[in-house]
Structures are given as structure tokens and as C-alpha cells.
Design a protein around this motif. Structure first.
Motif, mmCIF file in Angstrom:
data_model
loop_
_atom_site.group_PDB
_atom_site.id
_atom_site.type_symbol
_atom_site.label_atom_id
_atom_site.label_comp_id
_atom_site.label_asym_id
_atom_site.label_seq_id
_atom_site.Cartn_x
_atom_site.Cartn_y
_atom_site.Cartn_z
ATOM 1 N N ALA A 67 84.597 46.554 8.281
ATOM 2 C CA ALA A 67 84.846 47.373 7.087
ATOM 3 C C ALA A 67 84.051 46.810 5.912
ATOM 4 C CB ALA A 67 86.333 47.388 6.755
ATOM 5 N N PRO A 68 83.300 47.658 5.207
ATOM 6 C CA PRO A 68 82.499 47.173 4.090
ATOM 7 C C PRO A 68 83.369 46.728 2.916
ATOM 8 C CG PRO A 68 82.355 49.556 4.239
ATOM 9 C CD PRO A 68 83.144 49.096 5.419
ATOM 10 N N LEU A 69 82.970 45.612 2.299
ATOM 11 C CA LEU A 69 83.691 45.058 1.162
ATOM 12 C C LEU A 69 82.875 45.130 -0.122
ATOM 13 C CD1 LEU A 69 84.879 41.823 2.989
ATOM 14 C CD2 LEU A 69 86.241 43.892 2.578
ATOM 15 N N ALA A 70 81.564 44.968 0.008
ATOM 16 C CA ALA A 70 80.675 44.942 -1.154
ATOM 17 C C ALA A 70 79.262 45.246 -0.686
ATOM 18 C CB ALA A 70 80.722 43.575 -1.826
ATOM 19 N N CYS A 71 78.402 45.579 -1.660
ATOM 20 C CA CYS A 71 77.005 45.836 -1.323
ATOM 21 C C CYS A 71 76.093 45.221 -2.371
ATOM 22 C CB CYS A 71 76.733 47.332 -1.187
ATOM 23 S SG CYS A 71 77.036 48.300 -2.664
ATOM 24 N N MET A 72 74.848 45.023 -1.972
ATOM 25 C CA MET A 72 73.841 44.466 -2.862
ATOM 26 C C MET A 72 72.505 45.112 -2.526
ATOM 27 S SD MET A 72 72.533 40.522 -3.196
ATOM 28 C CE MET A 72 71.600 40.509 -1.672
ATOM 29 N N LEU A 73 71.723 45.398 -3.543
ATOM 30 C CA LEU A 73 70.381 45.957 -3.369
ATOM 31 C C LEU A 73 69.364 44.918 -3.787
ATOM 32 C CD1 LEU A 73 68.322 48.294 -2.970
ATOM 33 C CD2 LEU A 73 68.832 48.982 -5.330
ATOM 34 N N THR A 74 68.407 44.633 -2.909
ATOM 35 C CA THR A 74 67.273 43.791 -3.284
ATOM 36 C C THR A 74 66.063 44.696 -3.435
ATOM 37 O OG1 THR A 74 66.684 43.310 -0.984
ATOM 38 C CG2 THR A 74 68.169 41.767 -2.083
ATOM 39 N N LEU A 75 65.257 44.406 -4.423
ATOM 40 C CA LEU A 75 64.076 45.220 -4.718
ATOM 41 C C LEU A 75 62.821 44.385 -4.552
ATOM 42 C CD1 LEU A 75 65.425 46.862 -7.972
ATOM 43 C CD2 LEU A 75 65.283 47.904 -5.711
ATOM 44 N N PRO A 76 61.743 45.007 -4.074
ATOM 45 C CA PRO A 76 60.491 44.258 -3.929
ATOM 46 C C PRO A 76 59.884 43.939 -5.293
ATOM 47 C CG PRO A 76 60.143 46.567 -3.438
ATOM 48 C CD PRO A 76 61.613 46.393 -3.663
ATOM 49 N N GLU A 77 59.120 42.870 -5.312
ATOM 50 C CA GLU A 77 58.417 42.475 -6.520
ATOM 51 C C GLU A 77 56.957 42.229 -6.160
ATOM 52 O OE1 GLU A 77 58.504 38.992 -9.938
ATOM 53 O OE2 GLU A 77 59.826 38.832 -8.221
ATOM 54 N N TRP A 78 56.083 42.716 -7.014
ATOM 55 C CA TRP A 78 54.667 42.478 -6.780
ATOM 56 C C TRP A 78 54.364 41.011 -7.057
ATOM 57 C CZ3 TRP A 78 50.871 44.394 -4.238
ATOM 58 C CH2 TRP A 78 49.589 43.879 -4.431
ATOM 59 N N SER A 79 53.678 40.353 -6.115
ATOM 60 C CA SER A 79 53.290 38.956 -6.273
ATOM 61 C C SER A 79 51.789 38.875 -6.499
ATOM 62 C CB SER A 79 53.676 38.154 -5.026
ATOM 63 O OG SER A 79 53.117 36.854 -5.115
ATOM 64 N N ASP A 80 51.400 38.507 -7.706
ATOM 65 C CA ASP A 80 49.972 38.311 -7.942
ATOM 66 C C ASP A 80 49.490 37.032 -7.258
ATOM 67 O OD1 ASP A 80 51.349 36.657 -9.674
ATOM 68 O OD2 ASP A 80 50.234 37.255 -11.458
ATOM 69 N N TRP A 81 50.396 36.124 -6.956
ATOM 70 C CA TRP A 81 50.019 34.902 -6.242
ATOM 71 C C TRP A 81 49.588 35.203 -4.818
ATOM 72 C CZ3 TRP A 81 54.336 30.765 -7.328
ATOM 73 C CH2 TRP A 81 54.429 30.550 -8.697
ATOM 74 N N ARG A 82 50.217 36.219 -4.216
ATOM 75 C CA ARG A 82 49.944 36.536 -2.814
ATOM 76 C C ARG A 82 49.206 37.874 -2.634
ATOM 77 N NH1 ARG A 82 54.819 34.494 -3.566
ATOM 78 N NH2 ARG A 82 55.391 32.577 -2.514
ATOM 79 N N ASN A 83 49.033 38.593 -3.728
ATOM 80 C CA ASN A 83 48.400 39.903 -3.706
ATOM 81 C C ASN A 83 49.119 40.855 -2.736
ATOM 82 O OD1 ASN A 83 46.573 41.918 -4.424
ATOM 83 N ND2 ASN A 83 45.151 41.347 -2.808
ATOM 84 N N LYS A 84 50.445 40.836 -2.824
ATOM 85 C CA LYS A 84 51.251 41.740 -2.001
ATOM 86 C C LYS A 84 52.652 41.833 -2.582
ATOM 87 C CE LYS A 84 53.005 38.408 1.358
ATOM 88 N NZ LYS A 84 53.235 38.140 2.758
ATOM 89 N N THR A 85 53.405 42.786 -2.073
ATOM 90 C CA THR A 85 54.785 42.953 -2.460
ATOM 91 C C THR A 85 55.643 41.985 -1.660
ATOM 92 O OG1 THR A 85 54.411 45.279 -2.949
ATOM 93 C CG2 THR A 85 56.688 44.605 -2.610
ATOM 94 N N ASP A 86 56.534 41.303 -2.343
ATOM 95 C CA ASP A 86 57.441 40.349 -1.710
ATOM 96 C C ASP A 86 58.887 40.749 -1.967
ATOM 97 O OD1 ASP A 86 55.535 38.621 -0.695
ATOM 98 O OD2 ASP A 86 55.574 37.288 -2.422
ATOM 99 N N PHE A 87 59.741 40.345 -1.053
ATOM 100 C CA PHE A 87 61.185 40.479 -1.267
ATOM 101 C C PHE A 87 61.727 39.113 -1.604
ATOM 102 C CE2 PHE A 87 60.926 44.559 0.788
ATOM 103 C CZ PHE A 87 61.929 45.263 0.173
#
Length: 84
Positions: free
Chosen positions: A64-84
């Protein structure tokens, strides 16, 4: 006794729980009344396209679900890609 809680990546079966939780959180924290239909569409968009974000669910030992969380990607200029 410590409750048994498991964290899982959300799936379509959690859609309704997530949408309702988001509407309730907005009202509780900001007294903002969100449109459930619009929020449901937004949740569905994330569930269909993980590049938009990922939801995680805290659930009890019976699933049974109790809580939820959303993670959003962030652009990484260090890696030149989107990271989570």
C-alpha cells in the motif's frame, strides 16, 4: 515496532495515488487548489516518459502506498548530459 517500508519506482498502478497526493500537498503547503485532471495528465506524462522525471513510492509491507517523491533531471555542463 519499526514499520516495514520499501521504496520502489512508481508505475502506472500508482498514477491515481500520486495525482491525489500532489493535489493534497499543494493545498496543505500553499493553500493552492489544483485541478486533479490537469495534475493527473502531468503525472501520466512523467510515467510515460522517464526523461521528464521519475516518481518513487514508499509503500508498506503489503504494497500500500504511503508517500511519493518526484525526482527531476538536471542538465550537467560537467558531463554534457542530463543527470538524475
Amino acid at each position: 515496532m519499526k514499520p516495514n517500508v520499501e521504496i520502489v519506482e512508481a508505475s502506472s498502478k500508482h498514477h491515481s495515488f500520486i495525482a491525489k497526493s500532489q493535489v493534497e500537498m499543494a493545498f496543505e503547503t500553499e493553500r493552492m487548489q489544483l485541478d486533479l485532471h490537469t495534475v493527473s495528465l502531468g503525472v501520466g506524462a512523467v510515467l510515460l516518459d522517464p526523461s521528464k522525471g521519475r516518481y518513487y513510492i514508499a509503500q508498506d509491507s503489503e504494497g500500500a502506498p504511503l508517500a511519493c517523491m518526484l525526482t527531476l533531471p538536471e542538465w550537467s555542463d560537467w558531463r554534457n548530459k542530463t543527470d538524475f
